[in-house]
Write a protein that holds these residues in place. Structure first.
Motif, PDB file in Angstrom:
ATOM      1  N   GLN A  73     -47.328 -31.289 -61.127  1.00  0.00           N
ATOM      2  CA  GLN A  73     -47.644 -30.140 -60.268  1.00  0.00           C
ATOM      3  C   GLN A  73     -47.299 -28.829 -60.964  1.00  0.00           C
ATOM      4  OE1 GLN A  73     -45.438 -32.441 -57.184  1.00  0.00           O
ATOM      5  NE2 GLN A  73     -46.521 -31.045 -55.810  1.00  0.00           N
ATOM      6  N   PRO A  77     -53.975 -22.797 -56.878  1.00  0.00           N
ATOM      7  CA  PRO A  77     -54.132 -23.387 -55.541  1.00  0.00           C
ATOM      8  C   PRO A  77     -53.704 -24.851 -55.513  1.00  0.00           C
ATOM      9  CG  PRO A  77     -56.277 -22.898 -56.557  1.00  0.00           C
ATOM     10  CD  PRO A  77     -55.227 -22.418 -57.503  1.00  0.00           C
ATOM     11  N   GLU A  78     -53.615 -25.387 -54.337  1.00  0.00           N
ATOM     12  CA  GLU A  78     -53.289 -26.801 -54.104  1.00  0.00           C
ATOM     13  C   GLU A  78     -51.952 -27.218 -54.704  1.00  0.00           C
ATOM     14  OE1 GLU A  78     -56.677 -28.993 -55.453  1.00  0.00           O
ATOM     15  OE2 GLU A  78     -58.012 -27.801 -54.190  1.00  0.00           O
ATOM     16  N   GLY A  79     -50.970 -26.339 -54.516  1.00  0.00           N
ATOM     17  CA  GLY A  79     -49.613 -26.706 -54.914  1.00  0.00           C
ATOM     18  C   GLY A  79     -49.435 -26.961 -56.390  1.00  0.00           C
ATOM     19  N   ARG A  80     -50.108 -26.158 -57.190  1.00  0.00           N
ATOM     20  CA  ARG A  80     -49.908 -26.316 -58.638  1.00  0.00           C
ATOM     21  C   ARG A  80     -49.518 -24.975 -59.238  1.00  0.00           C
ATOM     22  NH1 ARG A  80     -52.179 -31.447 -59.441  1.00  0.00           N
ATOM     23  NH2 ARG A  80     -51.970 -31.432 -61.691  1.00  0.00           N
ATOM     24  N   HIS A  99     -43.423 -22.484 -55.228  1.00  0.00           N
ATOM     25  CA  HIS A  99     -44.853 -22.360 -54.909  1.00  0.00           C
ATOM     26  C   HIS A  99     -45.475 -23.743 -54.708  1.00  0.00           C
ATOM     27  CE1 HIS A  99     -49.057 -21.180 -55.092  1.00  0.00           C
ATOM     28  NE2 HIS A  99     -49.224 -22.107 -56.028  1.00  0.00           N
ATOM     29  N   ALA A 100     -45.175 -24.643 -55.635  1.00  0.00           N
ATOM     30  CA  ALA A 100     -45.799 -25.968 -55.593  1.00  0.00           C
ATOM     31  C   ALA A 100     -45.326 -26.778 -54.387  1.00  0.00           C
ATOM     32  CB  ALA A 100     -45.509 -26.727 -56.887  1.00  0.00           C
TER      33      ALA A 100
END
Ligand code: ZN
Length: 448
Positions: free
Chosen positions: A37, A85-88, A151-152
């Motif tokens: 991630q 985006p998407e937890g990366r 963030h992730a």
């Protein structure tokens, strides 16, 4: 010797990262090959396959308002952190390699530079060369990872807390080298002035009065005035080293009642390894067993530490703690980190078991012909930025003040200057802890 792998280095660094925030790993962190991630961008370098002590010079980047050196950073024009985006997230400097390099002690293991006492000199360090000895750079690298992980994972990571929820800790220590020698320098000075009466008075006092350095109860009392407790490192070797350098001027077995009284009043007692023991496992073992202290701690006399021998030697002997690693020549962070940590055992290719509680400031460093020559009023202002860094990261501030420097005759780095540091620490609501407290709080999570 086992070469390190990218995987072993990553594991070592992440072990410390999660520990710094007292968190269980919730987000995967790694290089692109594992599709984590949080991706740390690998920089093409073959540095860790070789034996060079120093990597290419660091590039400087601003992070959280600070200019910081980034080793293994190939593309400074790219932003340090990209939130996807998407937890990366992507960290675009190889902070894992940089953290490994500093924390492991790589530079001193591979450098041949040693000073007259056999120590890795500050003058040979990247901290001196690039001017960041008083900045815990690895803690800042971890802050970059923290922002990526928050963030992730969508959750805050909080720095660990100390006793009573306090934000940071102080480890106050005393190396006990001398108890009976305060009279010697003034007596010698009187002789040199041909002041026979003065000499005779000193000599007479030596036989009839308590020596000014025979002051361990006063040391403990002074520390207690700040609501603190401290750790006394005793030196079990009375004989000089083969090169003539002195060990203790006392014999431990003759002061056992004094030590017992200190313990009764809450002091921690630990071992001050004599000259040569940092190179000799049998002698160090003898000193350890001759010196019964429950769950033990260690600091070597003269801060002697041979990076190619001592970590493995201590690792074989204990899972207690050592607190030798600071530079004698300068206050700050020898491994660029302000929390207790595990050195890298280069012989085994993995983290050492014992805990290193790095030494940040020693009294002698502040005023000594070969070190700094700070005036008394310059000491606290010089140290305050370092203290602020430790507080910011919830670290441990380790102070070494010898009992000799509780002698009121010392007006340069003496009891007044010690008190000024203690006032400051107390005013910042520090948790005063000893080595056992620190081990209890740090070692369990590491063994998991
Ligand atoms: Zn010493």
């Amino acid at each position: 010797m086992p070469a390190t792998t990218a995987e072993s280095r990553l594991h070592y660094v992440l072990q410390h990262f999660w520990q710094a925030y007292d968190a269980v790993p919730t987000v995967s962190i790694g290089y692109a090959d594992t599709q984590p991630q949080v991706e740390v961008v690998a920089v093409e370098h073959n540095f860790f396959a070789g034996t060079a002590p120093y990597p290419a010079p660091p590039l400087w980047r601003e992070w959280q308002g600070r200019q910081l050196p980034f080793f293994f950073d190939a593309q400074p024009a790219r932003p340090l952190l990209v939130l996807l985006p998407e937890g990366r997230a992507r960290v675009q400097a190889d902070v894992v390699s940089a953290a490994f390099y500093l924390l492991s002690g790589w530079q001193e293991f591979y450098s041949d530079e040693r000073d007259q006492h056999g120590r890795f000199p500050y003058a040979a360090s990247v901290q001196q060369r690039y001017g960041f000895v008083a900045v815990p750079v690895v803690n800042y690298y971890f802050e970059v990872l923290r922002a990526a992980v928050e963030h992730a994972g969508g959750q805050p990571l909080r720095p660990r807390r100390w006793a009573d929820g306090r934000a940071w800790a102080a480890f106050i220590t005393h190396d006990i080298d001398n108890l009976y020698s305060a009279w010697k320098a003034p007596a010698k000075a009187a002789l040199q002035r041909r002041d026979w009466l003065g000499f005779a008075r000193r000599y007479w006092q030596h036989f009839t009065q308590k020596d000014a350095w025979d002051n361990l109860a006063e040391v403990q009392q002074t520390v207690a005035e700040y609501g603190a407790k401290s750790t006394f490192f005793f030196l079990p070797e009375h004989r000089k080293a083969p090169n003539g350098t002195t060990n203790a001027d006392y014999q431990v077995k003759q002061i056992l009642p004094v030590i017992a009284t200190l313990k009764q009043h809450g002091a921690e007692v630990a071992l001050h390894g004599s000259l040569g023991t940092s190179l000799d496992p049998d002698r160090l073992y003898d000193e350890v067993v001759s010196f019964d202290s429950a769950g033990w701690g260690l600091r070597f006399h003269y801060l002697h530490w041979e990076p190619r021998v001592t970590p493995d030697l201590v690792d074989n002997l204990t899972n207690g703690y050592d607190s030798t690693l600071g530079f004698a020549e300068h206050y700050g962070f020898r491994n660029s980190y302000c929390l207790p940590f595990n050195l890298f055992n280069f012989q085994l290719g993995e983290a050492a078991d014992f805990l290193e509680i790095p030494l940040n400031v020693m009294d002698a460093t502040l005023h000594h012909p070969k070190y700094l020559q700070l005036a008394p009023e310059e000491i606290l202002p010089a140290l305050t930025p370092m203290f602020q860094e430790i507080e910011r990261f919830g670290g441990v501030c380790t102070v070494l003040w010898h009992n000799e420097n509780f002698d009121p005759a010392n007006t340069r780095n003496g009891p007044r200057e010690f008190r000024a540091l203690m006032e400051y620490l107390r005013s910042r609501n520090v948790a005063f802890v000893n080595g056992s407290d620190i081990c209890r709080s740090f070692q369990p999570s590491l063994s998991s």
